[in-house]
Enzyme design. Structure first.
Site, PDB file in Angstrom:
ATOM      1  N   ASP A   1       0.860  -1.172   0.000  1.00 31.65           N
ATOM      2  CA  ASP A   1       0.000   0.000   0.000  1.00 31.65           C
ATOM      3  C   ASP A   1       0.906   1.234   0.000  1.00 31.65           C
ATOM      4  OD1 ASP A   1      -2.163   1.597   0.059  1.00 31.65           O
ATOM      5  OD2 ASP A   1      -2.895   0.965   2.028  1.00 31.65           O
ATOM      6  N   SER A   2       0.385   2.327  -0.545  1.00 36.16           N
ATOM      7  CA  SER A   2       1.238   3.498  -0.770  1.00 36.16           C
ATOM      8  C   SER A   2       1.518   4.300   0.490  1.00 36.16           C
ATOM      9  CB  SER A   2       0.565   4.424  -1.773  1.00 36.16           C
ATOM     10  OG  SER A   2      -0.640   4.938  -1.228  1.00 36.16           O
ATOM     11  N   GLY A   3       0.700   4.110   1.502  1.00 34.83           N
ATOM     12  CA  GLY A   3       0.854   4.913   2.698  1.00 34.83           C
ATOM     13  C   GLY A   3      -0.067   6.124   2.725  1.00 34.83           C
TER      14      GLY A   3
ATOM     15  N   PHE B   1      -3.334   6.266   2.817  1.00 37.13           N
ATOM     16  CA  PHE B   1      -4.353   6.091   3.853  1.00 37.13           C
ATOM     17  C   PHE B   1      -3.791   6.401   5.233  1.00 37.13           C
ATOM     18  CE2 PHE B   1      -6.564   3.593   7.033  1.00 37.13           C
ATOM     19  CZ  PHE B   1      -7.891   3.840   6.751  1.00 37.13           C
TER      20      PHE B   1
ATOM     21  N   ASP C   1      -2.473   8.424  -2.901  1.00 36.36           N
ATOM     22  CA  ASP C   1      -3.803   9.020  -3.073  1.00 36.36           C
ATOM     23  C   ASP C   1      -4.162   9.804  -1.829  1.00 36.36           C
ATOM     24  OD1 ASP C   1      -3.904   6.747  -1.476  1.00 36.36           O
ATOM     25  OD2 ASP C   1      -5.968   6.269  -2.011  1.00 36.36           O
TER      26      ASP C   1
ATOM     27  N   GLN D   1     -10.812   7.288  -6.032  1.00 37.12           N
ATOM     28  CA  GLN D   1     -11.394   7.892  -4.834  1.00 37.12           C
ATOM     29  C   GLN D   1     -12.728   8.536  -5.224  1.00 37.12           C
ATOM     30  OE1 GLN D   1     -10.632   7.834  -1.694  1.00 37.12           O
ATOM     31  NE2 GLN D   1      -8.597   6.887  -1.694  1.00 37.12           N
TER      32      GLN D   1
ATOM     33  N   GLY E   1     -10.910   4.530  -0.148  1.00 37.16           N
ATOM     34  CA  GLY E   1     -11.830   5.447   0.517  1.00 37.16           C
ATOM     35  C   GLY E   1     -13.179   4.866   0.872  1.00 37.16           C
TER      36      GLY E   1
ATOM     37  N   ASP F   1      -7.998  -6.790   1.020  1.00 33.30           N
ATOM     38  CA  ASP F   1      -7.078  -6.863   2.154  1.00 33.30           C
ATOM     39  C   ASP F   1      -7.810  -6.276   3.343  1.00 33.30           C
ATOM     40  OD1 ASP F   1      -6.662  -3.887   1.364  1.00 33.30           O
ATOM     41  OD2 ASP F   1      -5.661  -4.093   3.300  1.00 33.30           O
TER      42      ASP F   1
ATOM     43  N   CYS G   1      -7.772 -25.591  15.454  1.00 30.08           N
ATOM     44  CA  CYS G   1      -8.940 -26.447  15.696  1.00 30.08           C
ATOM     45  C   CYS G   1      -8.569 -27.923  15.771  1.00 30.08           C
ATOM     46  CB  CYS G   1      -9.997 -26.210  14.624  1.00 30.08           C
ATOM     47  SG  CYS G   1     -10.837 -24.614  14.827  1.00 30.08           S
TER      48      CYS G   1
END
Lengths: 401, 401
Positions: free
Chosen positions: A105-107, A109, A159, A200, A227, A277, A320
């Site tokens: 992920d680009s970071g 967020f 983004d 977005q 988003g 994810d 389990c």
């Protein structure tokens, strides 16, 4: 797969998507994503390894669980230990001893979730490290360079992630997100890595359509929907997906970021999503909650104190196959690390088997029946629990989900 | 081993010791302890699983590390989840999915380390739970009953653990320890479990000799040396062992409680000790410190930031086979659970291989040479680090080591 890998050098695109079958009764689709580190059968769920480790699990366990691709996070790895360090140590795969595909992920967020965020302008996002308060600037070019240093199979553009309900701000942010997407594309050069775009536009159909138009015009090998799943009403999520997915090319994978609740996975697959994810399975596990075919089970509950049964009688996971609810509850109550591990193994196993069931159903042309069969028994976490998730995001926004 | 197990029902003693070879140049001895759940080649180190889990590890990993016997703790399991609960769930082996031998400590050390301890008299030790402050009475009979509920292969008597340097108090405490040992022996009835005695007497040779005389007079299938390795000068530890070991019968195993530093293991084996337990390898691991042939390595050190080598080039553990010092340092610095796991795997592997080396050397009649070869390269943790250990015990005395 080995044949494909052998022929990689002859193909210009490091990551490609093969559409194997479309569902006749929904937009769901069966496919496979080819990457330099192997294939990812889709629809697929990717466990999140924010800091170069899927929390509590070893790579060996992830292979045994048959996770096909995992996530790393640019924001976190840029700060610690540094992407340059990882590059000098041979890249992220070697650093964390994971030989299968990685998506980073680009970071974006993470940066836009930081409370101390100072400034965003067209040039960059300026932020202070959550670790030591030091100031940093993320430009599209830096974020691409960082991911090229990490050497992930799939990198993501930078983004801006605004409040999904604020129309006026989303108009501005979207313009910047598109500007940055173009700069990321221009900056990207690593031939064995693909760069995906991120749509977005909040919960607004017109903005989402605009985002699809602009980004597909730029031409990415894959498209993420960013988003969403950040606390907005679920009806909005579905409406946005319903409107935007048909605007994306069929020969590229579609990735819905931050989704991982079983019912949401079924819904989004029905809309045509290929990739997911979410930190939900690992985070729930560390809170003592585990997935079952009937819904979530909270192992802290006193009713499990002497319950000698496994979480699920029919489950084939290591947890389990060896341990009782009573033992797992004991580990949770005594805060023993093995409890976090065993719950995580079960939850990841649960979601990966769920995706396998979905793929199997798609192959047999029986997706909606499988979805119905699942939802008939699965009690969706109540709105309060979903709110908890939202509040958790607001309280600790650096982790997606 | 299967033949021995098959014949268990014909032998009165559930746990026996075979002395295979005595070292000609020291008191070291090679042997094997037979238990209802299998054999333990000695000298042996037992990882500590205080709360029914060796911290951070799964039973599968412990089997792969080839741990032959592990410890559980009566004090902790009595409080949580309760020995009655474990009994109803089929016993401790089944509860924690560990099919090999288990030794349970009596809880005496823990109770006498509690700061809120109210009272000890000949009848019982009265204490308040460190969890909820509730009041409890440990009598010898209750401690035996609790361990019979747990179903360990080897149970320990209730003993009083005083300050090892206070002679006057040790005289009193020793009388009580012997009284309790006799009551434990009388109360013990489980046929598939052995009850070991514990010698006390602080650092005082006359009291230790008295303890050996009384306890061997009562006749236990095994003898532990308690009340040492709790911060007393190392010369005292060695002098006490030197004096007391010859007073113990050769056909019974001798267990030195709470010892786990590599140099101390060599020294105690040389004195004729067969069995050890200690939280040192697991606790050090969680603090980011790992054993190497050259001494302890602190992975927090900045020098390892870009060190692509494993902890030890020649080590065959999962950690060293897959991960660099740089990655382990990253996990330690980011407080990721996988770091605790990987460090623990290495440290347990290190000590178990060290014991294997010792046994091999004993089999070949070359123990002192092996010891010398080890100590030539191994830099013993400095007195300050040993003091840290003592201070850790004083600050958090509920965990031995």
């Amino acid at each position: 797969m080995s044949q494909r890998q052998a022929s990689t050098s002859h193909r210009p695109d490091p990551v490609t998507y093969d559409l194997l079958r479309e569902d006749s009764a929904s937009r769901a689709r069966l496919g496979v994503i080819h990457t330099p580190h192997g294939d990812v059968p889709t629809p697929a769920f990717c466990p999140v390894g924010t800091q170069a480790t899927v929390k509590t699990l070893s790579p060996r366990e992830l292979v045994e669980l048959d996770a096909h691709m995992i996530l790393g996070n640019t924001y976190h790895l840029y700060l610690r230990p540094g992407a340059d360090v990882i590059a000098r140590l041979g890249g992220l795969h070697r650093f964390m001893a994971w030989e299968r595909p990685i998506l980073t992920d680009s970071g974006g967020f993470q940066v836009f979730s930081l409370q101390g965020l100072r400034q965003v302008d067209d040039d960059s996002a300026t932020f202070r490290s959550h670790i030591d308060g030091s100031e940093h600037h993320f430009t599209p070019e830096l974020v691409v360079e960082t991911q090229e240093q990490l050497g992930s199979d799939i990198a993501m553009v930078l983004d801006e992630c605004p409040d999904p309900l604020d129309y006026a701000y989303n108009v501005q942010a979207l313009r910047r997100t598109h500007l940055w997407a173009e700069r990321c594309l221009k900056a990207h050069s690593r031939p064995d890595q693909a760069l995906f775009g991120i749509l977005q536009g909040g919960i607004f159909d017109d903005l989402r359509a605009e985002s699809a138009r602009v980004l597909t015009g730029l031409g990415f090998p894959g498209y993420a929907i960013g988003g969403l799943s950040v606390g907005e009403p679920k009806a909005d999520t579905q409406r946005v997906l319903d409107g935007v997915i048909p605007l994306l090319p069929k020969d590229r994978p579609r990735y819905l970021m931050g989704v991982g609740a079983p019912e949401d996975l079924y819904d989004a697959v029905a809309q045509g999503i290929d990739l997911f994810d979410c930190v939900l399975p690992t985070r729930l596990a560390r809170n003592g909650a585990v997935f079952t075919a009937e819904g979530r089970m909270n192992l802290r509950n006193a009713r499990y104190r002497e319950d000698g049964r496994p979480i699920e009688e029919s489950c084939t996971c290591y947890t389990c196959q060896h341990f009782s609810r009573a033992y797992l509850r004991h580990l949770v109550m005594t805060k023993e690390i093995l409890g976090l591990r065993l719950n995580t193994i079960h939850n990841i196993h649960f979601l990966l088997r769920l995706m396998e069931t979905i793929r199997q159903a798609l192959a047999e042309g029986a997706f909606l029946a499988a979805r119905e069969a699942f939802l008939e028994h699965y009690q969706v976490a109540d709105p309060l629990a979903r709110m908890d998730n939202r509040q958790a995001w607001r309280a600790n926004p650096r982790s997606r989900g």
